[in-house]
Design a protein around this motif. Structure first.
Motif, PDB file in Angstrom:
ATOM      1  N   LEU A 149     -44.358 -19.721 -81.034  1.00 20.02           N
ATOM      2  CA  LEU A 149     -45.017 -18.475 -80.623  1.00 20.02           C
ATOM      3  C   LEU A 149     -45.562 -18.590 -79.205  1.00 20.02           C
ATOM      4  O   LEU A 149     -45.503 -17.644 -78.425  1.00 20.02           O
ATOM      5  CB  LEU A 149     -46.150 -18.123 -81.600  1.00 20.02           C
ATOM      6  N   VAL A 150     -46.107 -19.756 -78.884  1.00 22.75           N
ATOM      7  CA  VAL A 150     -46.586 -19.973 -77.512  1.00 22.75           C
ATOM      8  C   VAL A 150     -45.430 -19.783 -76.534  1.00 22.75           C
ATOM      9  O   VAL A 150     -45.528 -19.043 -75.548  1.00 22.75           O
ATOM     10  CB  VAL A 150     -47.177 -21.401 -77.372  1.00 22.75           C
ATOM     11  N   ALA A 151     -44.309 -20.449 -76.843  1.00 23.16           N
ATOM     12  CA  ALA A 151     -43.148 -20.345 -75.947  1.00 23.16           C
ATOM     13  C   ALA A 151     -42.649 -18.912 -75.877  1.00 23.16           C
ATOM     14  O   ALA A 151     -42.401 -18.363 -74.789  1.00 23.16           O
ATOM     15  CB  ALA A 151     -42.032 -21.272 -76.427  1.00 23.16           C
ATOM     16  N   THR A 152     -42.535 -18.262 -77.068  1.00 24.93           N
ATOM     17  CA  THR A 152     -42.068 -16.873 -77.109  1.00 24.93           C
ATOM     18  C   THR A 152     -42.942 -15.983 -76.236  1.00 24.93           C
ATOM     19  O   THR A 152     -42.434 -15.168 -75.459  1.00 24.93           O
ATOM     20  CB  THR A 152     -42.099 -16.358 -78.563  1.00 24.93           C
ATOM     21  N   GLY A 153     -44.257 -16.156 -76.374  1.00 23.24           N
ATOM     22  CA  GLY A 153     -45.181 -15.349 -75.582  1.00 23.24           C
ATOM     23  C   GLY A 153     -44.919 -15.501 -74.099  1.00 23.24           C
ATOM     24  O   GLY A 153     -44.792 -14.512 -73.365  1.00 23.24           O
ATOM     25  N   TRP A 154     -44.764 -16.743 -73.678  1.00 23.43           N
ATOM     26  CA  TRP A 154     -44.524 -16.973 -72.248  1.00 23.43           C
ATOM     27  C   TRP A 154     -43.195 -16.390 -71.782  1.00 23.43           C
ATOM     28  O   TRP A 154     -43.117 -15.764 -70.729  1.00 23.43           O
ATOM     29  CB  TRP A 154     -44.575 -18.477 -71.942  1.00 23.43           C
ATOM     30  N   TYR A 155     -42.136 -16.603 -72.584  1.00 23.36           N
ATOM     31  CA  TYR A 155     -40.839 -16.045 -72.173  1.00 23.36           C
ATOM     32  C   TYR A 155     -40.928 -14.530 -72.042  1.00 23.36           C
ATOM     33  O   TYR A 155     -40.391 -13.941 -71.091  1.00 23.36           O
ATOM     34  CB  TYR A 155     -39.728 -16.442 -73.160  1.00 23.36           C
ATOM     35  N   LEU A 156     -41.623 -13.888 -73.017  1.00 19.30           N
ATOM     36  CA  LEU A 156     -41.720 -12.428 -72.945  1.00 19.30           C
ATOM     37  C   LEU A 156     -42.499 -11.999 -71.706  1.00 19.30           C
ATOM     38  O   LEU A 156     -42.139 -11.010 -71.047  1.00 19.30           O
ATOM     39  CB  LEU A 156     -42.367 -11.879 -74.225  1.00 19.30           C
ATOM     40  N   VAL A 157     -43.557 -12.748 -71.371  1.00 20.18           N
ATOM     41  CA  VAL A 157     -44.326 -12.411 -70.167  1.00 20.18           C
ATOM     42  C   VAL A 157     -43.421 -12.518 -68.936  1.00 20.18           C
ATOM     43  O   VAL A 157     -43.348 -11.607 -68.109  1.00 20.18           O
ATOM     44  CB  VAL A 157     -45.545 -13.353 -70.017  1.00 20.18           C
ATOM     45  N   LEU A 158     -42.691 -13.641 -68.849  1.00 19.08           N
ATOM     46  CA  LEU A 158     -41.841 -13.849 -67.665  1.00 19.08           C
ATOM     47  C   LEU A 158     -40.741 -12.788 -67.574  1.00 19.08           C
ATOM     48  O   LEU A 158     -40.462 -12.248 -66.500  1.00 19.08           O
ATOM     49  CB  LEU A 158     -41.212 -15.251 -67.702  1.00 19.08           C
ATOM     50  N   VAL A 159     -40.122 -12.479 -68.719  1.00 17.63           N
ATOM     51  CA  VAL A 159     -39.046 -11.481 -68.718  1.00 17.63           C
ATOM     52  C   VAL A 159     -39.594 -10.108 -68.335  1.00 17.63           C
ATOM     53  O   VAL A 159     -38.960  -9.347 -67.593  1.00 17.63           O
ATOM     54  CB  VAL A 159     -38.348 -11.442 -70.094  1.00 17.63           C
ATOM     55  N   THR A 160     -40.798  -9.793 -68.832  1.00 13.66           N
ATOM     56  CA  THR A 160     -41.402  -8.504 -68.497  1.00 13.66           C
ATOM     57  C   THR A 160     -41.625  -8.400 -66.987  1.00 13.66           C
ATOM     58  O   THR A 160     -41.279  -7.392 -66.362  1.00 13.66           O
ATOM     59  CB  THR A 160     -42.739  -8.336 -69.237  1.00 13.66           C
ATOM     60  N   VAL A 161     -42.199  -9.461 -66.411  1.00 13.84           N
ATOM     61  CA  VAL A 161     -42.431  -9.447 -64.958  1.00 13.84           C
ATOM     62  C   VAL A 161     -41.089  -9.306 -64.226  1.00 13.84           C
ATOM     63  O   VAL A 161     -40.960  -8.523 -63.277  1.00 13.84           O
ATOM     64  CB  VAL A 161     -43.152 -10.740 -64.511  1.00 13.84           C
ATOM     65  N   ALA A 162     -40.070 -10.044 -64.700  1.00 16.17           N
ATOM     66  CA  ALA A 162     -38.753  -9.984 -64.051  1.00 16.17           C
ATOM     67  C   ALA A 162     -38.184  -8.576 -64.132  1.00 16.17           C
ATOM     68  O   ALA A 162     -37.610  -8.070 -63.158  1.00 16.17           O
ATOM     69  CB  ALA A 162     -37.798 -10.985 -64.692  1.00 16.17           C
ATOM     70  N   SER A 163     -38.344  -7.916 -65.281  1.00 19.97           N
ATOM     71  CA  SER A 163     -37.793  -6.565 -65.434  1.00 19.97           C
ATOM     72  C   SER A 163     -38.465  -5.591 -64.473  1.00 19.97           C
ATOM     73  O   SER A 163     -37.800  -4.742 -63.866  1.00 19.97           O
ATOM     74  CB  SER A 163     -37.994  -6.060 -66.867  1.00 19.97           C
ATOM     75  N   ILE A 164     -39.782  -5.739 -64.337  1.00 19.51           N
ATOM     76  CA  ILE A 164     -40.488  -4.845 -63.419  1.00 19.51           C
ATOM     77  C   ILE A 164     -40.010  -5.116 -61.989  1.00 19.51           C
ATOM     78  O   ILE A 164     -39.720  -4.196 -61.220  1.00 19.51           O
ATOM     79  CB  ILE A 164     -42.016  -5.052 -63.539  1.00 19.51           C
TER      80      ILE A 164
END
Ligand SMILES: Nc1ncnc2c1ncn2[C@@H]1O[C@H](COP(=O)(O)OP(=O)(O)OP(=O)(O)O)[C@@H](O)[C@H]1O
Ligand SMILES: [Mg+2]
Lengths: 263, 266
Positions: B240-255
């Protein structure tokens, strides 16, 4: 006076199809030659061979006595380095049926790109000159527009200005008005008329028989990769010697815009 | 009757399933799933909270980001070179580039990463140094990711080149440019528009693809999560820790991607 062209024995094949089968043509400095002929006869290929966009299989092209695309050494012709080909090519401006403007650049940038990038001219000087050229083709007010914001006729006039900015000795036109709506043809022909009047050496592939009649010194009729007939414009257009020329002219006069609808 | 029709209220068809119905079912299913996971006694949220900002995890995020950008960099430079080679009229050059793309796109990424990691089995020494000292896990990861990515980007960049009308290259040649100059000044700038959306997608794929380097202990976010749950057995919590970070990074990348595209179109 500069701008003489000599073509000798030009041959060119694409795969098994021989598109040019030995073409000889002389163009004197300041002369205007119009090339007419049916679709697929090799007119575009001939022009592209003149400035080495297509390397010839045999024969040669001379511009003011210098070979285009080749060097003469030890009794053979060696293809020149890309840099040398590019240097020779700048002596010949070319205008295409589809305009081929650089679509990410404004009209004035299209015109300055060659002088600045290729000739290393000062950008500000080049821009002044470019605006002058655009004014000469009637586009002073459109200099800062992108090609997509210009009509076909305007784009083609930018393309002519772009070629002229390199101060070529010869101008090659490949059906410059064929892609234009009929009401826009005139404005481009007027610009070409002016160029001819200023003594520019020109080879013009065209279906505009009226233009050929008014402006050309010489008219050349091509069919199936050879020059069938060539001579003074008046003579070839009004009393052709060859039956094929006569048949073609009759066809074009009957269907003035049909011949180039393939575009 | 006809002259009053225009005063009547219009009722549109909603389709067979109602929006409210679908919404309710979705909320119920997702909510139930979420709640069961969230309140499961086997999942320790305090562990998630403790490790989310822990030093090794943050370091892992750093390595993931470095790997992602370095992979993109290698992929872009090599991919652009390959794309130009594929366009070349020299048949040897174009065949070599096509062969590269065929091979590196065809072999699974994880195989390539493990291969570079085990290069010493093939060549025990490189020059004077032992291979294992030169090809660190990080370098092995970078080689595997970068060479693989170059094959994909080569195809994307080539597609971008094809979107620029050939006639513009002819026009550039007739004003005295060499082919190389024409590619740089005419083709590249215009193909960016076509390449950029695909590039954003590719960036996100790389970002997540870096997690594969955990198989060789590449030190990225996933490696760190595995190392931690290898010791405390809190597998789900660290995933979950890793998932959270990946989602944060992907979100920033998408923006970031949206901004870049808007800038490129302007
Ligand atoms: N790059 C090429 N590869 C293969 N065949 C070609 C190529 N360019 C031209 N051809 C062929 O050469 C022949 C002559 O073409 P070309 O374009 O020179 O004719 P054209 O006289 O200009 O005709 P049009 O009036 O239709 O423009 C045609 O049959 C054409 O299909
Ligand atoms: Mg043609």
């Amino acid at each position: 006076m500069v701008g003489g062209l000599r073509l000798r024995g030009i041959r060119k094949s694409f795969g098994a199809q021989e598109v040019l089968r030995g073409v000889d043509l002389d163009v004197a400095p300041g002369e205007v030659v119009c090339v007419i002929g049916p679709s697929g006869s090799g007119k575009s290929t001939l022009l592209r061979c003149v400035n080495h966009l297509e390397p010839v299989d045999a024969g040669f092209v001379l511009v003011d006595d210098s070979l285009v695309g080749y060097e003469h050494r030890d009794g053979r012709l060696f293809e020149s380095s890309e840099r040398d080909v590019a240097r020779t090519r700048r002596r010949m401006g070319m205008v295409f049926q589809q305009f081929n403007l650089f679509s990410h650049l404004t009209a004035v940038r299209n015109v300055t790109l060659g002088p600045v990038r290729v000739l290393g001219r000062d950008p500000r000087e080049a821009e002044q000159e470019a605006r002058g050229l655009l004014a000469r083709v009637g586009l002073a007010a459109h200099a800062d527009k992108l090609p997509a914001q210009l009509s076909g006729g305007q784009q083609q006039r930018v393309a002519i200005a772009r070629a002229m900015a390199m101060k070529p000795a010869v101008m090659l036109f490949d059906e410059p008005t064929s892609a234009l709506d009929p009401e826009l043809v005139g404005e481009v022909l007027t610009v070409m008329h002016d160029l001819a009047a200023q003594g520019m050496t020109m080879i013009v592939v065209t279906h505009e028989i009226g233009f050929a009649h008014d402006v050309a010194d010489t008219v050349v009729f091509m069919d199936e990769g050879v020059i069938v007939e060539s001579g003074p414009a008046e003579q070839v257009l009004l009393s052709p010697k060859s039956e094929r020329t006569a048949a073609f002219l009759a066809h074009v006069r009957r269907h003035p815009r049909k011949e180039h609808d393939h575009a | 009757m006809l002259d009053t029709l225009h005063t009547l209220e219009v009722v549109r068809r909603r389709g067979i399933v109602s929006r409210w119905g679908v919404g309710a079912v979705l909320v119920a299913v997702v909510g139930w799933l979420g709640c069961t996971v969230a309140v499961s006694p086997n999942l320790e949220w305090t562990v998630v909270g403790r490790y989310f900002l822990a030093t090794p995890v943050i370091e892992g995020v750093g390595v993931t980001l470095v790997l992602t950008f370095a992979t993109l960099g290698i992929g872009l430079v090599l991919g652009a070179a390959l794309a130009m080679m594929m366009q070349s009229r020299n048949p040897v050059l174009s065949a070599a580039a096509s062969g590269y793309v065929w091979f590196f796109r065809g072999v699974p990424l994880v195989v390539q990463i493990v291969f570079w990691f085990n290069l010493s089995l093939l060549f025990p020494t490189l020059g004077f140094a032992p291979t294992n000292q030169v090809v660190t896990p990080f370098l092995a990861a970078l080689l595997g990711l970068g060479l693989h990515e170059a094959a994909y980007l080569a195809e994307i960049i080539r597609g971008g080149f094809l979107a620029v009308p050939r006639g513009q290259v002819d026009a550039a040649l007739t004003i005295g440019m060499t082919r190389a100059t024409a590619t740089r000044t005419i083709v590249l700038p215009q193909s960016i528009r076509v390449i950029l959306p695909a590039l954003g997608n590719q960036f996100i794929l790389i970002l997540k693809g870096t997690s594969l380097v955990s198989v060789i202990g590449g030190g990225d976010l996933m490696t760190r999560a595995q190392q931690i749950y290898g010791q405390n057995y809190q597998v789900i919590a660290l995933l979950l820790v890793a998932t959270g970070w990946y989602l944060v990074l992907v979100t920033v990348a998408s923006i970031g991607q949206r901004f870049l595209e808007r800038w490129a179109v302007a």
